[in-house]
Every structure is written in structure tokens, then in C-alpha cells.
Design an enzyme around this catalytic site. Sequence first.
Site, PDB file in Angstrom:
ATOM      1  N   MET A  30       0.839  -1.205   0.000  1.00 41.89           N
ATOM      2  CA  MET A  30       0.000   0.000   0.000  1.00 41.89           C
ATOM      3  C   MET A  30       0.875   1.257   0.000  1.00 41.89           C
ATOM      4  O   MET A  30       0.400   2.357   0.318  1.00 41.89           O
ATOM      5  CB  MET A  30      -0.931  -0.005   1.211  1.00 41.89           C
ATOM      6  N   GLY A  36      11.070  -2.825   5.545  1.00 42.92           N
ATOM      7  CA  GLY A  36      10.301  -4.079   5.538  1.00 42.92           C
ATOM      8  C   GLY A  36       9.832  -4.423   4.134  1.00 42.92           C
ATOM      9  O   GLY A  36      10.010  -5.556   3.652  1.00 42.92           O
ATOM     10  N   HIS A  37       9.247  -3.436   3.456  1.00 40.25           N
ATOM     11  CA  HIS A  37       8.810  -3.654   2.075  1.00 40.25           C
ATOM     12  C   HIS A  37      10.015  -3.985   1.181  1.00 40.25           C
ATOM     13  O   HIS A  37       9.948  -4.862   0.325  1.00 40.25           O
ATOM     14  CB  HIS A  37       8.138  -2.401   1.511  1.00 40.25           C
TER      15      HIS A  37
HETATM   16  P1  AMP Z   1       1.482  -2.993   3.430  1.00 35.79           P
HETATM   17  O1  AMP Z   1       1.991  -1.931   2.538  1.00 35.79           O
HETATM   18  O2  AMP Z   1       1.410  -2.615   4.867  1.00 35.79           O
HETATM   19  O3  AMP Z   1       0.206  -3.614   2.901  1.00 35.79           O
HETATM   20  O4  AMP Z   1       2.550  -4.154   3.368  1.00 35.79           O
HETATM   21  C1  AMP Z   1       2.938  -4.733   2.150  1.00 35.79           C
HETATM   22  C2  AMP Z   1       3.705  -5.988   2.437  1.00 35.79           C
HETATM   23  O5  AMP Z   1       4.876  -5.678   3.186  1.00 35.79           O
HETATM   24  C3  AMP Z   1       2.910  -7.001   3.259  1.00 35.79           C
HETATM   25  O6  AMP Z   1       3.138  -8.306   2.740  1.00 35.79           O
HETATM   26  C4  AMP Z   1       3.479  -6.839   4.623  1.00 35.79           C
HETATM   27  O7  AMP Z   1       3.374  -7.989   5.431  1.00 35.79           O
HETATM   28  C5  AMP Z   1       4.933  -6.509   4.315  1.00 35.79           C
HETATM   29  N1  AMP Z   1       5.564  -5.831   5.458  1.00 35.79           N
HETATM   30  C6  AMP Z   1       5.115  -4.732   6.084  1.00 35.79           C
HETATM   31  N2  AMP Z   1       5.915  -4.422   7.138  1.00 35.79           N
HETATM   32  C7  AMP Z   1       6.884  -5.368   7.163  1.00 35.79           C
HETATM   33  C8  AMP Z   1       8.006  -5.617   8.014  1.00 35.79           C
HETATM   34  N3  AMP Z   1       8.293  -4.842   9.044  1.00 35.79           N
HETATM   35  N4  AMP Z   1       8.794  -6.676   7.735  1.00 35.79           N
HETATM   36  C9  AMP Z   1       8.499  -7.492   6.675  1.00 35.79           C
HETATM   37  N5  AMP Z   1       7.462  -7.313   5.848  1.00 35.79           N
HETATM   38  C10 AMP Z   1       6.662  -6.273   6.076  1.00 35.79           C
END
Ligand code: AMP
Length: 280
Positions: A30, A36-37
Amino acid sequence: MIILEDRQALNNWVEQSRLWGGKVGFIPTMGALHEGHLSLVREAQKTCSQTIVSIFVNPTQFGPGEDFNQYPRTFAEDKALLEEIGCDAIFLPSPDVIYPEGGQTFVSVEPLASQLCGASRPGHFQGVATVVTILLNLVRPHVAYFGVKDYQQLTLIKQMIRDLALAVDVVGVPIVREEDGLALSSRNRYLTIKERQQATALYKALMAAKSLFQSGETEAIKLEKAAHLVLHESGIEQIDYVEVRHKETLACDLTVVDPVMLIAVKIGKTRLIDNMVLSS
Ligand code: AMP
């Protein structure tokens, strides 16, 4: 790096990438990207010849009163980060590209979607399952990468892919944390200095449960109590859940064998989640 905004442009890129052979790796996000991403992208780059990240703040996974409007949108920074690590493409659709008018179909993964985060965020996982299905059908990747950070989401997506026989491999990527243990999240930027300090209690609570489990405690309720105590001591009062579940199925058991602990709390107005496999 190419930016693809509509289905036609995406499809041309997908056709071309598949023509070249090798694997296409897909990372749905998103936006408001952080390390993390980026770890998901790096993981994809290890085995895929092409990597594509989608940036889409999916309206259907936000409930009324949630932070859809406030959710950080930082495309210029996201683009620079992805460019820097050598990502090949960004899929940046508007809502009508994902949800053309007249849509009637949703994906529901029950009862997994109604538990844990699903209990306090009704409809959230239906929104996630539906958008991930649409994105997978549009991008047609060989491998899709998801963070272990969203443990229930990852479990649910694996279940959905199995149930619907979707032709994609799923890879779960370990949680990236700050030095003090806080899991990186786009929502951490909502925290005040004091709240940011309190937020370290999630990791401490998980570690407390882990060390108790590793010293031989297998009663779910005792492991949960240990984590609750740490959260309370840090002044976190809005605890949504602290639960120990089976790490593959997320089933509840009084006595646990191969458990994951999942935590969701609110600190001020910010909802944070975290988890840890206790046996590893
Ligand atoms: P989001 O943008 O929050 O929907 O996250 C996109 C992807 O990044 C999802 O698969 C999340 O699980 C992953 N993600 C978000 N934060 C982390 C993190 N700290 N470590 C690893 N993966 C992450």
C-alpha cells in the site's frame, strides 16, 4: 524502472517479461515504503528475473472510521527507494482500474477471516483476499511475496491460493524490526514520541512469551498472561488480542506444540500488530 498505471500497460509489461523467460516476482503493497517492504523486493530479486511492486491503498480493506483517508501516500519517496534497489516496475492503479464499475464478486476465506484482526475489523480480510486475487490475476506472477509481519494475512492468502488453485507460489518474508524490536510499519509514523516508546512493549511481550515457552511452559493461557503483563506494565491499555495459535492453521489449543503468538493493540489512535513464532 517503469510505472504502469492501467491494465493495458501492465499486460504489455507482463507479456514481455514472460516472453523473456525467467520468473516474475510480485510484491503487493500500500506504499509508504520502508525497509520491511524493501526486504520483500530483495528476496524476490534473489530468484526472479523481473520484480514488480504494486502500490495501491485498497479502499475495500478499510472499515468505516479507519485510516483510509489519512493513510500515508508518499509516491515520490517510494519510487526513489524502488529505483535505488533496482526494482523493474511499479503497478500504480487507481481504484477504478482495480474495481471497474459493476463488480459483484468478493473472495471470502472463512472462518479464518473472522478471527483475530478480522473480529475487530469486519470485512478487512474480504477486502484483502479480493484485492490480492485481482492483483494476482492482473500481474500473473510466478511468485508473490508477503511479509510475516501480517501473519494472519499471510496464512489466509496461502489458504486462498490453495482453495482456488491459483497458479502462484507464495513466499513469506521475515519481519524487519527497528533496533529496539518494534516491527517496521507504515503506521509507526502516526506515533508520538511517548507512544513510540510504549510501542516497544509489543516486542518485549512476544519475547517474554517466547522465553517462557522455551523454558517449558505450554499452556496457552499462561503464555498469553505473560505477554499481557508486559503490555500492561508499559501502560498499553487498549489490547485487542494477545493469542497463542497453531503456527500453520491458527487453530486455538489449550496446550500448544508449535505456536505463534499474535498481538494487536491500539496505542492512542494507532493500531499496531506483531507476532512471533515461539518455537523457533
Ligand atoms: P502494506 O503496505 O502494509 O500492505 O505491506 C505490504 C507488504 O509488506 C505485506 O506483505 C506486509 O506484510 C509486508 N511488510 C510490512 N511491514 C513489514 C516488516 N516490518 N517486515 C516485513 N514485511 C513487512
